[in-house]
Design an enzyme around this catalytic site. Sequence first.
Site, PDB file in Angstrom:
ATOM      1  N   GLU A   1     -47.508  77.570  14.077  1.00 20.01           N
ATOM      2  CA  GLU A   1     -46.862  76.250  14.143  1.00 20.01           C
ATOM      3  C   GLU A   1     -46.695  75.625  12.766  1.00 20.01           C
ATOM      4  O   GLU A   1     -46.992  74.445  12.559  1.00 20.01           O
ATOM      5  CB  GLU A   1     -47.654  75.311  15.065  1.00 20.01           C
ATOM      6  CG  GLU A   1     -47.770  75.783  16.502  1.00 20.01           C
ATOM      7  CD  GLU A   1     -46.413  75.887  17.204  1.00 20.01           C
ATOM      8  OE1 GLU A   1     -45.526  75.057  16.917  1.00 20.01           O
ATOM      9  OE2 GLU A   1     -46.245  76.806  18.016  1.00 20.01           O
TER      10      GLU A   1
ATOM     11  N   LYS B   1     -38.001  89.612  16.746  1.00 17.35           N
ATOM     12  CA  LYS B   1     -39.269  88.971  17.109  1.00 17.35           C
ATOM     13  C   LYS B   1     -40.069  90.012  17.881  1.00 17.35           C
ATOM     14  O   LYS B   1     -39.808  90.270  19.062  1.00 17.35           O
ATOM     15  CB  LYS B   1     -39.017  87.735  17.980  1.00 17.35           C
ATOM     16  CG  LYS B   1     -40.285  86.960  18.333  1.00 17.35           C
ATOM     17  CD  LYS B   1     -40.819  86.176  17.150  1.00 17.35           C
ATOM     18  CE  LYS B   1     -42.000  85.316  17.556  1.00 17.35           C
ATOM     19  NZ  LYS B   1     -42.497  84.472  16.444  1.00 17.35           N
TER      20      LYS B   1
ATOM     21  N   GLY C   1     -43.700  76.452  10.798  1.00 14.92           N
ATOM     22  CA  GLY C   1     -42.301  76.477  10.404  1.00 14.92           C
ATOM     23  C   GLY C   1     -41.708  77.845  10.160  1.00 14.92           C
ATOM     24  O   GLY C   1     -40.638  77.941   9.542  1.00 14.92           O
TER      25      GLY C   1
ATOM     26  N   GLU D   1     -39.707  88.362  12.298  1.00 13.16           N
ATOM     27  CA  GLU D   1     -40.549  87.164  12.338  1.00 13.16           C
ATOM     28  C   GLU D   1     -41.829  87.433  13.118  1.00 13.16           C
ATOM     29  O   GLU D   1     -41.797  87.765  14.298  1.00 13.16           O
ATOM     30  CB  GLU D   1     -39.808  85.987  12.977  1.00 13.16           C
ATOM     31  CG  GLU D   1     -40.654  84.716  12.937  1.00 13.16           C
ATOM     32  CD  GLU D   1     -40.115  83.605  13.822  1.00 13.16           C
ATOM     33  OE1 GLU D   1     -40.892  82.693  14.147  1.00 13.16           O
ATOM     34  OE2 GLU D   1     -38.941  83.672  14.206  1.00 13.16           O
TER      35      GLU D   1
ATOM     36  N   PRO E   1     -37.371  70.727   4.821  1.00 10.89           N
ATOM     37  CA  PRO E   1     -37.799  69.404   5.259  1.00 10.89           C
ATOM     38  C   PRO E   1     -38.266  69.396   6.712  1.00 10.89           C
ATOM     39  O   PRO E   1     -37.691  70.093   7.562  1.00 10.89           O
ATOM     40  CB  PRO E   1     -36.534  68.544   5.100  1.00 10.89           C
ATOM     41  CG  PRO E   1     -35.684  69.296   4.119  1.00 10.89           C
ATOM     42  CD  PRO E   1     -35.966  70.744   4.368  1.00 10.89           C
TER      43      PRO E   1
END
Length: 246
Positions: free
Chosen positions: A16, A41, A18, A113, A204
């Site tokens: 968690e 994935k 990013g 990922e 961001p």
Amino acid sequence: MERTVGIVVVSGTGTEIGKTVVTAAVAAVATAAGRSVAVLKPAQTGVGPDERGDADEVVRLSGAAASAELGRFPEPLAPGTAARRAGLAPVGPREVAEAARKLAAAHDLVLVEGAGGLLVRFDGEGGTLADAAALLGAPVLVVAPAGLGTLNSTALTAEALRARGIGQLGVVVGSWPAAPDLAARCNLADLPEAAGAPLLGAVPEGSGALSPAEFRAAAGGWLAPPLGGTWDAQSFARTHAEPYGG
């Protein structure tokens, strides 16, 4: 990103923080440059059969050409544990490497990922994302949080990579806060030292909530030139960093 890099593994220093948004940003920049991008994935946990997984989210935000998922397990746990509890076959490093190579044969760039951190177990034999990266000979892009505690987890991840002879592209801050605290500002200078690798961007916070068009338009400004963007670490540090003793 250099065109000679066909497979990149994206790992977080934890969960968690990013990874998916950073993966999407890298994919968006590469896609905008005319490259065919696929995202893999290996193990998706904590998502139901009809819900959108991380790979799907990367495609939605970035416009990447393709996505693949090797295993999906409903509980939000480490992949090996989630597979065992679900009574399903786990996904091992060799399966990950084989799938990544197949995608690389049809695409310019494959982004793999991970789930959680580098050494989270995929299967009962203790296989990890690091094992898959080693089999592939692929470099790892490390995603780290901005604030207190990130230096230790980043240093440990870097040490694990070095011990296995796996290359590290650098570090990207996965969620740069709108109002960074003292620790986050100081970490801009300290993260590259902890990682032994360059700081290659800062995404961001809340970027995943942007529309795909907004996300793709902004992504290049979050990533440094080695990842295809225009983000400049020194300029960012001058704007945000807290001087020592200040």
